[in-house]
Design an enzyme around this catalytic site. Structure first.
Site, mmCIF file in Angstrom:
data_model
loop_
_atom_site.group_PDB
_atom_site.id
_atom_site.type_symbol
_atom_site.label_atom_id
_atom_site.label_comp_id
_atom_site.label_asym_id
_atom_site.label_seq_id
_atom_site.Cartn_x
_atom_site.Cartn_y
_atom_site.Cartn_z
ATOM 1 N N GLU A 188 0.863 -1.190 0.000
ATOM 2 C CA GLU A 188 0.000 0.000 0.000
ATOM 3 C C GLU A 188 0.896 1.236 0.000
ATOM 4 O O GLU A 188 1.210 1.785 1.055
ATOM 5 C CB GLU A 188 -0.914 -0.003 1.229
ATOM 6 C CG GLU A 188 -1.889 -1.162 1.232
ATOM 7 C CD GLU A 188 -2.555 -1.404 2.580
ATOM 8 O OE1 GLU A 188 -3.604 -2.073 2.606
ATOM 9 O OE2 GLU A 188 -2.034 -0.927 3.608
ATOM 10 N N GLU A 229 -6.660 -7.752 0.116
ATOM 11 C CA GLU A 229 -7.001 -7.699 1.534
ATOM 12 C C GLU A 229 -8.443 -7.223 1.676
ATOM 13 O O GLU A 229 -8.871 -6.289 0.997
ATOM 14 C CB GLU A 229 -6.084 -6.738 2.294
ATOM 15 C CG GLU A 229 -4.634 -7.158 2.388
ATOM 16 C CD GLU A 229 -3.806 -6.170 3.197
ATOM 17 O OE1 GLU A 229 -4.408 -5.395 3.994
ATOM 18 O OE2 GLU A 229 -2.566 -6.159 3.036
#
Length: 567
Positions: free
Chosen positions: A188, A308
């Protein structure tokens, strides 16, 4: 002391023995997968799972420099080491894709060379997955966000060479693996200000540039990497219109071998424990998110995985099940595969110690929506998997386990993790040490028995003590382990393993609260050290205390005491 009782083996022993001899199996490439496109590979995925807060964990004082043994990082955030039996339980259930988040920067030296022991440990876990005919995704996880990779043009200028060097090493090391192994460039990535939403054009452009560099770097290593399927994330792995609109799929010398990844805890307040009062979700938010993925990615022919996702049960189990049902039903409609996030904490759906599902209804729903029948057998892979040291998998620990270790040593290559006596080699002496442990060694790691006398000493969930001080001090930091039960007058050996950064003096004594019966002090070094002292138990030895002291010699001193043994 009860002879033969083992409370906890050191990480070096449990890493080998809790997995039996399965880890010795050689990796066998399945060349038939080489011709599959990214879309065909994603189509073969069922339900995916993240083994989080393990290989991506990092130490608070860390950076490049002195590198700890792999188990220190892997267990730093409270989870046990990953074993093959965990993977087998997931496969048995119907899951066939495992994402293994990995953080690299604390295992790289000043020349950006990745520690060999760390690569070997990552390989060992990858082998658990691919040797069982499952897909495995490894990435660069906290190298972004908390680490050194940022989505800014200046960061790209400063770090693109390091990023390329890192991925060149990883790609070379795993080049012989077939398409069961998938690389994910970064996790991320955020801008310099840590913005999750409304990124600047420069931030989105830099995320795209890092993706392109990742693809180019892996392809240049040749071999199987010339056609390996790769995963590229959006900025922050986000799903907003701005982020998805700015995402550019990298150009690639291999045709149709790229997969887009996003992370979508949507709606955020419902999914996270930080909002305990939000126990219901808005269906339209989920529908809109999936529609966005379809419009910006699926409709352009780009296969998608949601790397995720998940929700924390706040006592709203029925709502969680409803959410999981809607989410996976919508995603499966467009061929989007979902990889559940499991940190072992709030997001905990699988008990890694007991090898059992803590939210079986949710797992069953996910599988059903992807056409997989729930296959939980309400039990463990084997009872032996629960017992560190049960090398022959017969549910007991005895001298036969030492023989099993001997067979392992004779028939398989080993790493430093099997060096039980820490002498730099694996040989018959390690078998003797294991026999000694089995006969009369008790390891102490129970976290509730530690007493920290300073605010800057903490005990993690594994029982490891972590001490930190910002400046030298004439007064030592001290911490105790209470409740030792020994036999008065008997001679014992105290053995402990610790790591220190930087140098400090480390003292230890056994005391009845008044008298110290054995005192030693040594100078800690950057190297992992194993220290052994003999002492005689005093009278009234039923409630002794093991007393540790740290004498900081420099600023920013840290010490980790893994565990200690008395035998």
């Amino acid at each position: 002391m009860e002879s033969g009782k083992i409370l906890s083996l050191i990480a070096a022993i449990s890493l080998l023995l809790s997995t039996g001899d399965a880890s010795s199996a050689a990796y066998a490439s399945d060349s038939s997968l080489k011709d599959k496109t990214a879309a065909e590979l994603v189509d073969e995925m069922t339900v995916g799972y993240n083994i989080g807060n393990s290989l991506e964990s990092y130490l608070s004082w860390g950076g490049t420099g002195q590198i700890m043994p792999p188990s220190i990082y892997e267990t730093a955030w409270g989870n046990p080491v990953i074993t093959e039996n965990m993977i087998l339980k997931m496969k048995e259930t119907g899951i066939n894709t495992i994402r293994i988040p990995v953080t690299w920067y604390q295992k790289m030296n000043a020349d950006n060379v990745i520690d060999t022991a760390w690569l070997e440990r990552v390989k060992e876990v990858v082998d658990y997955v691919v040797n069982n005919d499952m897909y495995c995704i490894i990435n660069a996880h906290h190298d972004t966000n908390s680490g050194w990779l940022k989505a800014s043009s200046q960061n790209y200028t400063d770090n693109n060479a390091k990023f390329s060097e890192m991925w060149t090493q990883i790609a070379d090391y795993f080049n012989d693996y077939d398409e069961h192994l998938i690389f994910e460039g970064y996790n991320e990535i955020l801008d310099e200000n840590g913005h999750w939403s409304y990124p600047s054009d420069d931030a989105i452009d830099t995320a795209n540039r890092y993706n392109q560099l990742f693809v180019d770097t892996v392809r240049k290593t040749g071999g199987n990497n010339s056609s390996r399927c790769l995963v590229v994330n959006t900025y922050a792995a986000g799903v907003s219109d701005k982020i998805l609109s700015g995402f550019v799929l990298p150009s690639d010398t291999a045709n149709n071998r790229l997969i887009a990844e996003v992370h979508a805890y949507t709606p955020y307040p419902f999914c996270f424990a930080d909002f305990p009062s939000v126990t219901e979700y808005d269906e339209e938010t989920v529908v809109s998110m999936i529609d966005n993925l379809k419009e910006h990615l699926i409709d352009k022919g780009i296969p998608v995985v949601i790397g995720e996702w998940g929700c924390v049960d706040k006592g709203n189990t029925a709502q969680c099940s409803s959410y999981v049902d809607l989410y996976t039903k919508l995603a499966s409609t467009y061929g989007i595969k979902c990889l559940t996030w499991d940190s072992g904490g709030d997001f905990k759906f699988f008990d890694r110690k007991n090898l059992s599902w803590t939210a079986p209804d949710q797992i069953s729903i996910m599988l059903s929506n992807y056409g997989i029948e729930w296959n939980d057998k309400d039990g463990l892979i084997s009872a032996a998997a629960q017992i560190p040291g049960d090398a022959d998998n017969n549910s007991t620990i005895n001298i036969a386990d030492a023989a099993a270790l001997q067979n392992f040593l004779l028939s398989s290559s080993t790493t430093g993790e099997t060096d039980i006596n820490r002498d730099g080699k694996v040989d018959i002496a390690d078998i003797c040490y294991l026999k000694k442990f089995l006969l009369d060694c008790v390891y102490y790691t129970e976290s509730q028995k530690w007493i920290a006398n300073e605010d800057d000493i903490s005990v993690d969930l594994t029982g490891a003590v972590i001490a930190a001080t910002a400046a030298p001090s004439e007064e030592p930091l001290s911490f105790d382990y209470k409740g030792l039960k020994l036999e008065s007058g008997k001679t014992y050996t105290l053995k402990f393993i610790y790591q220190s950064q930087p140098d400090c003096d480390f003292g230890v004594s056994i005391t009845d609260g008044i008298n110290a019966v054995m005192t030693q002090k040594l100078s800690a070094t950057f190297d992992e050290s194993s220290c052994t002292y003999k002492f005689t138990a005093p009278e009234n030895a039923e409630n002794l205390v093991c007393h540790f002291e740290i004498f900081p010699q420099k600023e920013e001193t840290d010490l980790i005491l893994q565990d200690f043994a008395i035998y």
